[in-house]
Design an enzyme around this catalytic site. Structure first.
Site, short mmCIF file in Angstrom:
data_model
loop_
_atom_site.label_atom_id
_atom_site.label_comp_id
_atom_site.label_asym_id
_atom_site.label_seq_id
_atom_site.Cartn_x
_atom_site.Cartn_y
_atom_site.Cartn_z
N THR A 34 5.43 8.69 12.97
CA THR A 34 6.48 8.96 13.94
C THR A 34 5.92 9.02 15.37
OG1 THR A 34 6.15 11.34 13.77
CG2 THR A 34 7.73 10.34 12.23
N GLN A 68 26.17 -6.11 39.58
CA GLN A 68 24.87 -5.49 39.83
C GLN A 68 24.46 -4.53 38.71
OE1 GLN A 68 24.22 -2.48 43.05
NE2 GLN A 68 23.00 -4.13 44.00
N GLU A 78 4.83 3.75 10.00
CA GLU A 78 3.41 3.89 10.33
C GLU A 78 3.16 5.09 11.24
OE1 GLU A 78 2.29 2.24 8.31
OE2 GLU A 78 2.50 0.08 8.43
N ILE A 128 25.81 -4.03 26.56
CA ILE A 128 26.25 -5.24 27.26
C ILE A 128 27.31 -5.98 26.44
CG2 ILE A 128 25.49 -7.57 27.92
CD1 ILE A 128 22.86 -6.27 28.89
N GLY A 141 7.43 14.80 -0.87
CA GLY A 141 7.32 16.01 -0.06
C GLY A 141 6.25 15.95 0.99
N GLY A 168 32.54 -3.80 22.99
CA GLY A 168 33.12 -3.60 21.66
C GLY A 168 32.61 -4.59 20.64
N GLY A 204 5.80 13.44 3.98
CA GLY A 204 6.03 13.11 5.37
C GLY A 204 4.77 12.59 6.02
N SER A 205 4.44 13.13 7.19
CA SER A 205 3.26 12.67 7.93
C SER A 205 1.99 13.43 7.57
CB SER A 205 3.52 12.82 9.43
OG SER A 205 4.62 12.03 9.84
N PHE A 209 0.84 -1.19 0.00
CA PHE A 209 0.00 0.00 0.00
C PHE A 209 0.87 1.24 0.00
CE2 PHE A 209 0.97 0.09 4.41
CZ PHE A 209 0.60 1.32 4.92
#
Length: 401
Positions: A381, A295, A379, A353, A133, A356, A135-136, A127
């Protein structure tokens, strides 16, 4: 996942479907996802497997050859698939939005023509609302459909079309001023057109061009494209629902399904990030003990797990509200907003966690770190979700004075 993101009250059929999908994800998606993603390769074998499982017809009514399952079942399946590779869940999302729009708003002829083949995965849906131009601001659509005898002529450029190359049926939102005088509110002069096409790129039918894939930071494998209409002619019986001026409402109804889907994707990616983080924390040693024994890491894992649980609960609530037939734009907006934001945070914590090694393409968390940002904008912002939530809250809590 052994303990997190359990869903209460599921039927035996729902549990069986989810167990089948979970096994498929563990065996067929997770082992190959990172390699295919790095190659930006379309996962054809995975898609073929989803067809065999009947997932392309999951929410399509049984009378049209589908499984007739609920939005909740679909969302939980999406959660599992996104846990394996978010791009695969994107491949089925737009398909289901179009199938849902046809089921809810299509003429009987349109349902009979498309839904049985969509259930088999022979017709693949996409769809298209956005434009370069736009956006939302959906009201700023410039693509236009003009009546010409028994046909409509479509012109305009659309953007961010998921499954643009692989789809064969695209629901396209355009302006249609015919029957709607000048000055009519923009959202009342929009129409959804059902555009059939060949899969592939370039000119896929006269007047319709699908340029090559847009190169993206993440969300690879699935093809994201533009759609260019230049004198594209389609018959009048391919106006969704048979009448112009209803397109905005039809699309927004479909987008509510899409927002539950994006929330489910956020839940799935967050679950996988937690799995990777908690596993790595028990294998990596520093200062003479696993980092999971520190911890600081335990606090991080606790926050991650709580966010996974909260997002899952809100997503399930939004899906059940839609299944009940009630208005769910508030719940869908909240679920999409929370799940996408929490997904980003859980993925980043898992990345931290890993230290590197999280920066290495050899580790799965690197892929998730690039995928999570798409959920922040897909769908609608976060800002759009907040607008929807705020307006609905003011409707519900209108000051009486």
């Amino acid at each position: 996942m052994a303990r997190l993101a359990r869903t209460a009250g599921l039927t035996d059929v729902q549990q069986e479907i989810l167990s089948t999908v979970r096994d498929f994800v563990d065996k067929e998606i997770i082992p190959v996802a990172t390699e295919l993603e790095h190659k930006d390769e379309y996962p054809q074998e995975i898609v073929d497997g989803l067809k065999e499982l009947g997932l392309f017809g999951l929410m399509i009514p049984e009378e049209y050859g589908g499984l007739g399952e609920s939005l909740l079942t679909y969302a939980l399946c999406v959660e599992e698939i996104a846990r394996g590779w978010m791009s695969v869940s994107g491949i089925i999302n737009t398909h289901f939005i179009v199938a849902y729009m046809l089921k809810q708003h299509g003429t009987q002829e349109q349902k009979d023509t498309f839904l049985p083949r969509m259930a088999l995965g022979e017709v693949r849906g996409a769809f298209s609302m956005s434009e370069p131009g736009l956006g939302s601001d959906v009201s700023a659509i410039t693509s236009k459909g003009v009546k010409d005898g028994d046909e409509y002529v479509l012109n305009g450029q659309k953007m961010w079309l998921t499954n643009g190359g692989t789809s064969t049926l695209v629901a396209v939102l355009c302006r249609s001023d015919e029957g709607h005088p000048e000055g009519t509110a923009p959202h009342k002069s929009m129409t959804t057109f059902l555009v059939e096409k060949e899969p592939g790129f370039g000119e896929v039918r006269p007047g319709l061009t699908i340029p090559g894939k847009i190169d993206k930071m993440g969300y690879k494998g699935v093809d994201t494209t533009e759609l260019i209409m230049d004198g594209l002619r389609i018959p009048a019986n391919r106006v969704l629902g048979g009448a112009t001026g209803r397109g905005f409402y039809q699309m927004m109804d479909g987008v509510e399904v899409g927002r539950v889907n994006v929330a489910a994707r956020g839940c799935g990616v967050a679950q996988r990030a937690f799995e990777l983080g908690v596993s790595y924390a028990q294998q990596r040693h520093t200062f003479g003990k696993p980092i999971a024994a520190h911890q600081a890491i335990q606090f991080k894992l606790a926050e991650m797990a709580t966010k996974v649980e909260a997002a899952h609960a809100m997503m399930v609530n939004a899906a059940r509200k839609k299944d009940s037939g009630e208005r769910n734009d508030l719940e869908a907006g909240m679920a999409k907003y929370l799940a996408s934001e929490y997904c980003k945070e859980v993925v980043e914590d898992a990345f931290r966690i890993h230290g590197g090694y999280g920066f290495s393409k050899e580790y799965e968390i690197e892929r998730l770190y690039r995928e999570a940002p798409m959920l922040l904008i897909g769908e609608g912002t976060a800002e759009i979700q907040k607008m929807i939530i705020g307006r609905r809250l003011l409707e519900e809590y209108r000051f009486q004075g």
